[in-house]
Design an enzyme around this catalytic site. Sequence first.
Site, PDB file in Angstrom:
ATOM      1  N   SER A   1      -0.688  49.627  46.333  1.00  0.00           N
ATOM      2  CA  SER A   1       0.570  49.028  45.900  1.00  0.00           C
ATOM      3  C   SER A   1       1.086  49.730  44.631  1.00  0.00           C
ATOM      4  O   SER A   1       1.262  50.946  44.649  1.00  0.00           O
ATOM      5  CB  SER A   1       0.364  47.519  45.702  1.00  0.00           C
ATOM      6  OG  SER A   1       1.583  46.849  45.583  1.00  0.00           O
TER       7      SER A   1
ATOM      8  N   ASP B   1       5.291  47.272  56.243  1.00  0.00           N
ATOM      9  CA  ASP B   1       4.893  46.687  54.958  1.00  0.00           C
ATOM     10  C   ASP B   1       6.107  46.066  54.267  1.00  0.00           C
ATOM     11  O   ASP B   1       7.161  46.689  54.163  1.00  0.00           O
ATOM     12  CB  ASP B   1       4.285  47.784  54.080  1.00  0.00           C
ATOM     13  CG  ASP B   1       3.595  47.244  52.842  1.00  0.00           C
ATOM     14  OD1 ASP B   1       4.123  46.304  52.219  1.00  0.00           O
ATOM     15  OD2 ASP B   1       2.536  47.778  52.473  1.00  0.00           O
TER      16      ASP B   1
ATOM     17  N   HIS C   1      -0.163  44.426  53.798  1.00  0.00           N
ATOM     18  CA  HIS C   1      -0.165  45.189  52.559  1.00  0.00           C
ATOM     19  C   HIS C   1      -1.614  45.486  52.158  1.00  0.00           C
ATOM     20  O   HIS C   1      -2.431  44.590  52.050  1.00  0.00           O
ATOM     21  CB  HIS C   1       0.529  44.357  51.475  1.00  0.00           C
ATOM     22  CG  HIS C   1       0.866  45.100  50.239  1.00  0.00           C
ATOM     23  ND1 HIS C   1       1.671  46.216  50.230  1.00  0.00           N
ATOM     24  CD2 HIS C   1       0.515  44.882  48.943  1.00  0.00           C
ATOM     25  CE1 HIS C   1       1.817  46.646  48.980  1.00  0.00           C
ATOM     26  NE2 HIS C   1       1.124  45.857  48.188  1.00  0.00           N
TER      27      HIS C   1
END
Length: 527
Positions: A235, A460, A489
């Site tokens: 991320s 995502d 994710h």
Amino acid sequence: MLGAAGALIAGTLIAGTVTAPAAEARTARADSRHHDRAGAEAYGVRIAAERAARTGIAWKDCPKGWGLAAPIQCGWVTVPLDYAKPYGRKIELAVDRHVSTGTKGERQGALVYNPGGPGGWGMRFPTRVTNKNPLWTKTAQAYDFVGFDPRGVGRSAPISCVDPQEFVKAPKADPVPDSEADKRAQRKLAREYAEGCAERSGWMLPHMTTPNTARDLDVIRAALGEKKLNFLGVSYGTYLGAVYGTLFPTHVRRMVVDSVVDPARENIWYRANLNQNVAFQVRWDDWKAWVAQHDSVYGIGDTPQKVEQEWLKLRAAAKKEPIGGVVGPAELIGFFQSAPYYDSAWAPTAKIWSAYRAGDTQALIDAAAPDMDDLAGNASAENGNAVYTAVECADAKWPTNWRTWDRDHTRLHRDHPFMTWSNAWMNLPCATWPTKQRTPLNVKSGKGLPPVLIVQAERDAATPYEGAVELQRRFKGSRLITEKGAGSHGVTGIVNPCVNDRVDTYLLTGKTDRRDVTCAPHATPKP
């Protein structure tokens, strides 16, 4: 009309001609200051890294309150607050590790991890070894697993913007405004939040940038005794990795980035959040279709449209009378957004909603409402939000004109209502941020950067797929693994041998496929 427009353009050009020398001089001075500071910071990180290499890390058993039992060890790395002033004020970063489980001959060094955020606490990473996570068994034989709290996070000079108990208090106002008065109230809260950050943590705010965290990462590398960095970022951690790879290309040995932030300058961070609103709606729709498919289990609705109608009914009822006095629309979004984030939340979220519809109110309250007795958890939540805000606000210049925010979010909300206004208010403090906002780094390959492995799910929500494509374009020689049709994710944490085996191979041998790879999606969650 043409004549008027032509006159306006001519006037603008004339004005530009008259003021050009002064404008060029200002630009030249700004560029000079930027290069001077960049040079000073580059020098500062070399000084700090050399110092850390000499000092090393005094590894000890972790403090009992940290929840990190032996054989995990903890320590500290000292870094400058401001890399342009390496002999000035210092802060300490908390780090931990689990040493490699293989033989001395199998060991390849340390693998450093960042879970995202910004604001994520990274020190759980070594527990993948102690918990015997099967996805990481081979990698753990070759690497020490190293986690750290980035600057401002957890135990690394933590910052705060508001009293934690006030931060978590519920119910909060409905994020979706019904009137201009609602918008004014939210704008006031955002401005007060920014002011609170300055009051409580102003000394840290100018230095809460991704490039500074990347410099911290290089100092940690040196303190670990590593000539080159092995890094896993998820991320926001992918953007940290991208910035690190740009600043220190010759210091990278292996790098895996999973669920990728689009690193383009114009995307950081205002546009990134607008794009996120679109992607969240797509994944929210995926979840509704799954719930409808399993209506025999959950009884919420047998079509996505019926599930959406039930969601709107729940939302409206909670707005009229918060569930248990504490769960309103804002708290519902906070709970339900986990489903678009992670497939692992699909079934638990649907189960709690189904139970609520059957009369079990407490399950939803427990899941969505804050626990006011959890002082440590509430402090951690407030700290995470403070760091998220501080980094995103400091990394880039944000629109300061409310009309820009209002126009963009009103337009997006029409077709993407699930997260748009909630996301807007979360980021609005950046419009009145009290310290300097910088220009994002131009992420690109530098001489000596090895192949980087990029892993991305096609659907995502938090980091849309285009980010992975953009990073691959910028990092020459990188390879992209796409999990097609999937949207959870954090792909490297999910069982999918097509992905898992390639990540292992890369970390253990440095080898990638000759071409990009498309993998079938991991198994769909079961109800």
